[in-house]
Structure formats: C-alpha cells, structure tokens
Motif scaffolding. Structure first.
Motif, mmCIF file in Angstrom:
data_model
loop_
_atom_site.group_PDB
_atom_site.id
_atom_site.type_symbol
_atom_site.label_atom_id
_atom_site.label_comp_id
_atom_site.label_asym_id
_atom_site.label_seq_id
_atom_site.Cartn_x
_atom_site.Cartn_y
_atom_site.Cartn_z
ATOM 1 N N GLN A 161 -8.982 10.346 -7.723
ATOM 2 C CA GLN A 161 -9.036 10.898 -6.375
ATOM 3 C C GLN A 161 -10.458 10.955 -5.846
ATOM 4 N N PHE B 160 1.508 9.670 -13.418
ATOM 5 C CA PHE B 160 1.510 10.683 -12.371
ATOM 6 C C PHE B 160 1.646 12.076 -12.997
ATOM 7 N N THR B 161 0.990 13.054 -12.387
ATOM 8 C CA THR B 161 1.126 14.442 -12.829
ATOM 9 C C THR B 161 1.774 15.305 -11.752
ATOM 10 N N GLN C 278 2.149 12.214 -5.803
ATOM 11 C CA GLN C 278 0.972 11.362 -5.991
ATOM 12 C C GLN C 278 1.230 9.892 -5.681
ATOM 13 N N SER D 276 -3.977 13.209 -18.394
ATOM 14 C CA SER D 276 -3.563 12.636 -17.113
ATOM 15 C C SER D 276 -4.122 13.408 -15.927
ATOM 16 N N ASP D 277 -4.131 14.746 -16.010
ATOM 17 C CA ASP D 277 -4.640 15.519 -14.882
ATOM 18 C C ASP D 277 -6.133 15.272 -14.675
ATOM 19 N N VAL E 123 -6.515 11.618 -13.078
ATOM 20 C CA VAL E 123 -6.040 11.560 -11.690
ATOM 21 C C VAL E 123 -7.096 12.170 -10.763
ATOM 22 N N LEU F 136 -2.867 3.069 -12.746
ATOM 23 C CA LEU F 136 -2.932 3.817 -11.493
ATOM 24 C C LEU F 136 -4.118 3.314 -10.672
#
Length: 322
Positions: free
Chosen positions: A150, A161-162, A166, A142-143, A146, A287
């Motif tokens: 971004q 979400f991490t 966010q 996930s990180d 994300v 996301l």
C-alpha cells in the motif's frame, strides 16, 4: 480558479520537504519532533504545515491535547506523501546502483511461510542471470507485506489478501496452497504419541501468529468448529524464525506451514503431531497494485515464481521434472 489551474497551483506549491514533514508528523504526532526529523526549526515547520493546509484547502491534522492526528482527508494525503517519498528514494537508490555499474533494484515483500524453497529458487535463478541486480526481500506476515505494498515500498508481494475489500486495491494471481502442521520440539512429551485430540492440547503453551494473520484465523476457526476455547497460555509471534526458536527451546506447540518445518523435521529437531488442522490455508500468490505495470526485473522474477510453483518439489526442496 478552474479545477486544472487549482491543481497546477497545488503542485507548484508542494515540495518534497512538505511531504517529509507530513510523514514525520504522522509518525511522531508532535510538531517539535517532526521539525527535528526533517532538520528545520519548529516555527518553520509550523509555517510549512499552515502553507500546506492552505494549499489543499482543508485541515490535514486535528490538533488534540495528545498531539496531532490525521483527518480522513489527511490520511489520503499521507498515503500519497509516503508513496511519493518512497518512489524518490527507490529512484535515487537505483540511480546510485547504475552509477556504480549495477543493473537496478528489485524489492519484494514475501510471507516467509509461503514455500520458502519456491522463493529461494526464484531468487537464485534471478541472481544467476543478473548478478548485479540488487534484490531486497521484506516482511514476514501477510498484514506486513500488504501494508508495504500500500505504501509503495515494494514492487510486488508474495502473499495473500488479509481483508475482503483489498481486491479493490490489488490484483491477485494464485500460485499455491499451504499445508499447516502442528509441531513440537524433539523429545517433547507428546512427540511419541500416535494419536491425539485437539482438546488435549488446549491447556498447553502455544506460540501462535497474531490474530490479524490468516494462519491464526484458520486456527481459531478450527477451535470454533471443535467447540473449544482458545488456549490461555499463548505467545503471539509474527516471526517464523523466532517461532522456531521458541518451540525448540520450550514445550510450546506451534502451527506452521509444512515447507517451513520440512528441514527441521528431517533433521529431527522438531516432531509433527498427528493432528490435521482442517483445510489448507487459503492459497498465496502474487499481489500487485492495480493499474500499475511492473518493471522488467520484477516481471522476470514473477515469471520464475510461476515456473517453480508449477514444478513439483521433493521433500528436500529441490525441483523435480514434471
């Protein structure tokens, strides 16, 4: 000079070479290396940086003994530079695909633990409909995805979400939950046990996701609830594939999503330990960047993900009628 005129002057002075230099400086922290990255001489790169900072009216990098480090405003500018360069690259790649008779490109970030059968079925359907669509799937945790989202390097993400803030950057549409399982290799000394306590496993070797991952946080919360210390013998691994290989070739224990290990359990390559790890991992979903409309291929892929997330899947991963 009015605000609108100063903005126009800034836009007129900025070039893609300038943005490339900023990104190269951020990645290397060194003017000489950054100049080499974008194929210009160091004096030219130095003048370019001075011109950019003059155009913005503030320093983008702090000059330190160990190299260049972005200022807070520099970090904002770098985020824009990365997005702009990524957009240009994706535009050029998409244009080349169309020139060769293709039908565009779709780049998706996905956590590999999130129902791989769901992802695979959606991709298979999309490619059946649009065989010339170039589909790329990036990321694993996930990180990672994300960060890709971004930077504008993917169209959307399948993940979670991490960080609690966010939601200010991204919209989230939940699709499903994940059930976590503790697994070991076939033939493991604990593989035949019908009952176990988590406390019995702490001294054994483990393969765990990095501390930044939601799954690892869930595991540590479970340990805290049981008043147990974290295992001391740990290999941190963000790759699902590498984790599976490490577990199959050692006596290590791993905690992985049930869909990931389903086929390995069926093939008797892995064994599931009789311990329940608390609640399900917080649901994963779609996301997207706020205030940004998805391109048509991405919209179609999202629709397929919604469709399969609402369709029960049997143990073999095939869809069944609702």
């Amino acid at each position: 000079m009015s605000t609108s005129r100063s903005v126009l002057a800034l836009v007129n002075r900025l070039r893609f070479k300038h943005l490339s230099l900023l990104v190269a400086l951020d990645e290397t922290g060194n003017l000489h290396q950054a100049a080499a990255e974008i194929n210009v001489a160091q004096p030219s790169a130095s003048r370019m940086l001075a011109n950019i900072e003059e155009a913005f009216g503030f320093l983008l990098f702090e000059r330190r003994a160990r190299g260049l480090h972005p200022t807070p405003l520099g970090q904002v500018t770098l985020a824009y530079a990365r997005r702009t360069l990524t957009d240009l690259q994706r535009f050029a790649e998409g244009l080349e695909v169309k020139r060769r008779g293709g039908h565009g490109q779709l780049t998706v970030g996905a956590i590999m633990g999130a129902a791989p059968d769901l992802l695979a079925m959606a991709v298979a359907d999309l490619k059946a409909e649009r065989p010339l669509l170039n589909v790329r799937i990036l990321g694993e945790t996930s990180d990672q995805i994300v960060e890709l989202l971004q930077r504008g390097q993917i169209d959307f993400a399948l993940g979670r979400f991490t960080h609690p803030l966010q939601h200010n950057e991204f919209d989230f549409e939940p699709l499903a939950n994940e059930s976590m399982r503790l697994i070991v290799r076939a033939g493991h000394p604990l593989g035949s046990r019908r009952s176990l306590r988590l406390a019995e496993l702490i001294e054994l070797p483990w393969v765990l996701q990095p501390l930044t991952s939601p799954a690892r946080r869930l595991f540590e919360e479970e340990l805290a609830h049981a008043r147990l210390a974290s295992p001391g013998n740990v290999v941190e691994c963000g790759s699902i594939f590498a984790t599976l290989q490490l577990v199959q070739n050692s006596d290590a224990i791993a905690m992985l999503p049930e869909p990931v290990v389903r086929d390995h359990l069926r093939a008797k390559l892995l064994v599931m330990l009789p311990i329940e790890i608390g609640r399900n991992l917080e649901g994963f979903g779609i996301l997207t960047r706020k205030h940004e409309t998805l391109a048509e291929p991405a919209e179609r892929f999202v629709a397929l993900l919604r469709q399969y997330s609402q369709t029960p899947r049997v143990a073999g991963g095939a869809a069944t009628a609702a």
